[in-house]
Structures are given as structure tokens and as C-alpha cells.
Write a protein that holds these residues in place. Structure first.
Motif, PDB file in Angstrom:
ATOM      1  N   GLN A  56       0.874  -1.174   0.000  1.00 33.31           N
ATOM      2  CA  GLN A  56       0.000   0.000   0.000  1.00 33.31           C
ATOM      3  C   GLN A  56       0.914   1.228   0.000  1.00 33.31           C
ATOM      4  OE1 GLN A  56      -1.880   1.054   3.742  1.00 33.31           O
ATOM      5  NE2 GLN A  56      -3.852   1.225   2.701  1.00 33.31           N
ATOM      6  N   ALA A  57       1.167   1.758  -1.184  1.00 29.05           N
ATOM      7  CA  ALA A  57       2.100   2.877  -1.332  1.00 29.05           C
ATOM      8  C   ALA A  57       1.405   4.210  -1.097  1.00 29.05           C
ATOM      9  CB  ALA A  57       2.717   2.845  -2.728  1.00 29.05           C
ATOM     10  N   LEU A  58       2.215   5.254  -0.999  1.00 28.76           N
ATOM     11  CA  LEU A  58       1.766   6.646  -0.925  1.00 28.76           C
ATOM     12  C   LEU A  58       0.956   6.971   0.323  1.00 28.76           C
ATOM     13  CD1 LEU A  58       0.926   7.174  -4.688  1.00 28.76           C
ATOM     14  CD2 LEU A  58       2.939   8.018  -3.434  1.00 28.76           C
ATOM     15  N   CYS A  59       1.273   6.324   1.422  1.00 24.26           N
ATOM     16  CA  CYS A  59       0.652   6.676   2.695  1.00 24.26           C
ATOM     17  C   CYS A  59       1.424   7.848   3.289  1.00 24.26           C
ATOM     18  CB  CYS A  59       0.663   5.492   3.652  1.00 24.26           C
ATOM     19  SG  CYS A  59      -0.289   4.082   3.039  1.00 24.26           S
ATOM     20  N   MET A  60       0.697   8.841   3.771  1.00 26.03           N
ATOM     21  CA  MET A  60       1.327  10.060   4.280  1.00 26.03           C
ATOM     22  C   MET A  60       2.078   9.775   5.575  1.00 26.03           C
ATOM     23  SD  MET A  60      -1.924  12.207   5.637  1.00 26.03           S
ATOM     24  CE  MET A  60      -2.522  11.976   7.299  1.00 26.03           C
ATOM     25  N   VAL A  61       3.081  10.632   5.847  1.00 25.51           N
ATOM     26  CA  VAL A  61       3.851  10.513   7.079  1.00 25.51           C
ATOM     27  C   VAL A  61       3.152  11.305   8.181  1.00 25.51           C
ATOM     28  CG1 VAL A  61       6.078  10.931   8.177  1.00 25.51           C
ATOM     29  CG2 VAL A  61       5.982  10.058   5.825  1.00 25.51           C
ATOM     30  N   LYS A  62       3.036  12.626   8.012  1.00 26.66           N
ATOM     31  CA  LYS A  62       2.336  13.465   9.003  1.00 26.66           C
ATOM     32  C   LYS A  62       1.134  14.168   8.394  1.00 26.66           C
ATOM     33  CE  LYS A  62       6.413  14.228  11.812  1.00 26.66           C
ATOM     34  NZ  LYS A  62       7.456  15.129  12.211  1.00 26.66           N
ATOM     35  N   ALA A  63       1.270  14.539   7.138  1.00 33.23           N
ATOM     36  CA  ALA A  63       0.204  15.246   6.420  1.00 33.23           C
ATOM     37  C   ALA A  63       0.360  14.920   4.937  1.00 33.23           C
ATOM     38  CB  ALA A  63       0.318  16.754   6.652  1.00 33.23           C
ATOM     39  N   PRO A  64      -0.700  15.059   4.156  1.00 36.47           N
ATOM     40  CA  PRO A  64      -0.570  14.830   2.722  1.00 36.47           C
ATOM     41  C   PRO A  64       0.545  15.702   2.130  1.00 36.47           C
ATOM     42  CG  PRO A  64      -2.878  15.021   3.317  1.00 36.47           C
ATOM     43  CD  PRO A  64      -2.081  15.396   4.540  1.00 36.47           C
ATOM     44  N   ALA A  65       1.309  15.128   1.226  1.00 37.87           N
ATOM     45  CA  ALA A  65       2.441  15.838   0.631  1.00 37.87           C
ATOM     46  C   ALA A  65       2.765  15.224  -0.724  1.00 37.87           C
ATOM     47  CB  ALA A  65       3.656  15.753   1.553  1.00 37.87           C
ATOM     48  N   THR A  66       3.512  15.958  -1.515  1.00 35.06           N
ATOM     49  CA  THR A  66       3.977  15.458  -2.803  1.00 35.06           C
ATOM     50  C   THR A  66       5.247  14.645  -2.592  1.00 35.06           C
ATOM     51  OG1 THR A  66       3.029  17.357  -3.947  1.00 35.06           O
ATOM     52  CG2 THR A  66       4.747  16.145  -5.111  1.00 35.06           C
ATOM     53  N   VAL A  67       5.310  13.520  -3.258  1.00 29.77           N
ATOM     54  CA  VAL A  67       6.504  12.687  -3.256  1.00 29.77           C
ATOM     55  C   VAL A  67       6.869  12.410  -4.712  1.00 29.77           C
ATOM     56  CG1 VAL A  67       5.242  10.496  -3.065  1.00 29.77           C
ATOM     57  CG2 VAL A  67       7.594  10.615  -2.288  1.00 29.77           C
ATOM     58  N   ARG A  68       8.138  12.480  -5.007  1.00 35.05           N
ATOM     59  CA  ARG A  68       8.622  12.180  -6.354  1.00 35.05           C
ATOM     60  C   ARG A  68       9.291  10.809  -6.294  1.00 35.05           C
ATOM     61  NH1 ARG A  68       8.746  14.301 -11.006  1.00 35.05           N
ATOM     62  NH2 ARG A  68      10.431  14.052 -12.496  1.00 35.05           N
ATOM     63  N   LYS A  69       8.871   9.945  -7.218  1.00 35.94           N
ATOM     64  CA  LYS A  69       9.337   8.568  -7.186  1.00 35.94           C
ATOM     65  C   LYS A  69       9.785   8.093  -8.557  1.00 35.94           C
ATOM     66  CE  LYS A  69       6.788   5.561  -4.938  1.00 35.94           C
ATOM     67  NZ  LYS A  69       5.683   4.780  -4.349  1.00 35.94           N
ATOM     68  N   ALA A  70      10.611   7.077  -8.524  1.00 30.42           N
ATOM     69  CA  ALA A  70      10.902   6.257  -9.694  1.00 30.42           C
ATOM     70  C   ALA A  70      10.410   4.863  -9.351  1.00 30.42           C
ATOM     71  CB  ALA A  70      12.392   6.237  -9.993  1.00 30.42           C
ATOM     72  N   VAL A  71       9.548   4.314 -10.184  1.00 36.24           N
ATOM     73  CA  VAL A  71       9.045   2.960  -9.968  1.00 36.24           C
ATOM     74  C   VAL A  71       9.533   2.098 -11.132  1.00 36.24           C
ATOM     75  CG1 VAL A  71       7.035   1.478  -9.657  1.00 36.24           C
ATOM     76  CG2 VAL A  71       7.046   3.800  -8.681  1.00 36.24           C
ATOM     77  N   PHE A  72      10.403   1.163 -10.806  1.00 36.26           N
ATOM     78  CA  PHE A  72      10.929   0.239 -11.794  1.00 36.26           C
ATOM     79  C   PHE A  72      10.006  -0.970 -11.866  1.00 36.26           C
ATOM     80  CE2 PHE A  72      14.469   2.722 -10.381  1.00 36.26           C
ATOM     81  CZ  PHE A  72      15.319   2.825 -11.468  1.00 36.26           C
ATOM     82  N   LYS A  73       9.694  -1.407 -13.074  1.00 34.33           N
ATOM     83  CA  LYS A  73       8.869  -2.578 -13.309  1.00 34.33           C
ATOM     84  C   LYS A  73       9.768  -3.620 -13.973  1.00 34.33           C
ATOM     85  CE  LYS A  73       4.949  -2.378 -12.564  1.00 34.33           C
ATOM     86  NZ  LYS A  73       4.215  -2.658 -11.318  1.00 34.33           N
ATOM     87  N   VAL A  74       9.970  -4.732 -13.263  1.00 34.49           N
ATOM     88  CA  VAL A  74      10.914  -5.748 -13.688  1.00 34.49           C
ATOM     89  C   VAL A  74      10.167  -7.062 -13.917  1.00 34.49           C
ATOM     90  CG1 VAL A  74      13.048  -6.969 -13.107  1.00 34.49           C
ATOM     91  CG2 VAL A  74      12.687  -4.614 -12.277  1.00 34.49           C
ATOM     92  N   PRO A  75      10.182  -7.593 -15.148  1.00 32.90           N
ATOM     93  CA  PRO A  75       9.492  -8.869 -15.394  1.00 32.90           C
ATOM     94  C   PRO A  75      10.089  -9.981 -14.538  1.00 32.90           C
ATOM     95  CG  PRO A  75      10.384  -7.970 -17.453  1.00 32.90           C
ATOM     96  CD  PRO A  75      10.862  -7.100 -16.331  1.00 32.90           C
ATOM     97  N   LYS A  76       9.234 -10.831 -14.009  1.00 34.57           N
ATOM     98  CA  LYS A  76       9.703 -11.850 -13.075  1.00 34.57           C
ATOM     99  C   LYS A  76      10.708 -12.817 -13.695  1.00 34.57           C
ATOM    100  CE  LYS A  76       5.738 -14.963 -13.594  1.00 34.57           C
ATOM    101  NZ  LYS A  76       4.603 -15.557 -12.887  1.00 34.57           N
ATOM    102  N   GLU A  77      10.666 -12.990 -15.005  1.00 34.24           N
ATOM    103  CA  GLU A  77      11.609 -13.940 -15.616  1.00 34.24           C
ATOM    104  C   GLU A  77      13.063 -13.469 -15.582  1.00 34.24           C
ATOM    105  OE1 GLU A  77       9.743 -11.686 -19.129  1.00 34.24           O
ATOM    106  OE2 GLU A  77       8.936 -12.756 -17.409  1.00 34.24           O
TER     107      GLU A  77
END
Length: 154
Positions: free
Chosen positions: A131-152
Motif C-alpha cells: 500500500q504505497a503513498l501513505c502520508m507521514v504526518k500530512a498529505p504531501a507530494t513525493v517524487r518517485k521512480a518505480v521500476f517494473k521488472v518482469p519476473k523472468e
């Protein structure tokens, strides 16, 4: 699940295939932080990376997801977030496929959470609920890189 920080990548005990992705010269933390929003895929690679901003919110408003065919590497570029997760296999649990390989659990039970800040990453293997993007203290912007890697290639 494996967690680590890009500045001490060798301590994360990643499999070679994942270590090679995160140590790829085009995808250093500094280079990722400088990239505009978008999808990036090195020529000939089966994996890709999405870079962009998202908004954190209270955990009770966030969905819990898992994947069957791809591993996620979620890397924080700016800001902070909490990702809740469980050390269970979600494959076979009641879920809805929202888009290809994105399954939303109907009744998730998440027993753990991890706080991530710039440079921190976490991997979620196929079947691992998160469950990603849960706030720490208050709603905020987060910048992310999400890598998608095939299981094979894991």
C-alpha cells in the motif's frame, strides 16, 4: 521484499539482476532526480522505469495492490512516504485486476510499514501486497521512480 538506499546499494543484498538495474549508469539517484516525468527504458531492456510526482494521503484512503508478472522497485527521489505491506502471498486472495498486472486486494491485512525518504527504495516481488503513498504526518507530494521488472529476469 528488500529495502535499501542508493548510496549504500551494496548493503541491500539484491539479486544480481536487480543490483544491475539500480547501478545502471543512466539511473543513478542524481540522474533520476533530474529526469522529467515519463517512462524510461534502456534500449533492449525488458524492464522500465516510470518517474513522476504523486500525492500521499491517509492509509485508510489508499488501495493495496500486488502484481503477478512484475516486481516493483519503488525508489523515493524527493519527499517521503510510508508503504504498508504484509509478508504474505496475495496471489489467490480476493482481488480485482484494475489494469494489466495491477491487482487491488478487496480485504487486505497489512501488518508492517516502512518509512522511505530520498534515496531509499523497496522491492515488492510478485504476490507481495503493498500500500504505497501513505502520508507521514500530512498529505504531501513525493517524487518517485518505480521500476517494473518482469519476473523472468529476477
Amino acid at each position: 521484499m528488500i529495502a535499501g538506499n542508493m548510496k549504500i546499494l551494496n548493503l541491500a543484498t539484491l539479486p544480481k539482476s536487480l543490483y544491475d538495474i539500480l547501478s545502471h549508469p543512466e539511473f543513478s539517484l542524481e540522474k533520476l532526480q533530474a529526469l522529467p516525468d515519463g517512462k524510461y527504458q534502456p534500449e533492449g531492456a525488458k524492464w522500465f522505469c516510470n518517474v513522476g510526482d504523486s500525492q500521499t494521503s491517509p492509509a485508510e484512503t489508499r488501495h493495496t495492490e500486488f502484481h503477478k508478472n512484475y516486481l516493483d522497485i519503488q525508489l523515493i527521489l524527493e519527499g517521503e512516504e510510508i508503504i504498508n505491506y504484509s509478508l504474505t502471498n496475495a496471489i489467490g486472495q480476493s482481488a480485482v485486476e484494475k489494469k494489466p498486472d495491477l491487482y487491488i486486494l478487496n480485504n487486505p491485512v497489512l501488518t508492517n510499514g516502512i518509512l522511505l525518504r530520498a534515496g531509499d527504495f523497496v522491492t515488492f516481488y510478485p504476490g507481495e501486497p503493498h500500500q504505497a503513498l501513505c502520508m507521514v504526518k500530512a498529505p504531501a507530494t513525493v517524487r518517485k521512480a518505480v521500476f517494473k521488472v518482469p519476473k523472468e529476469i529476477i
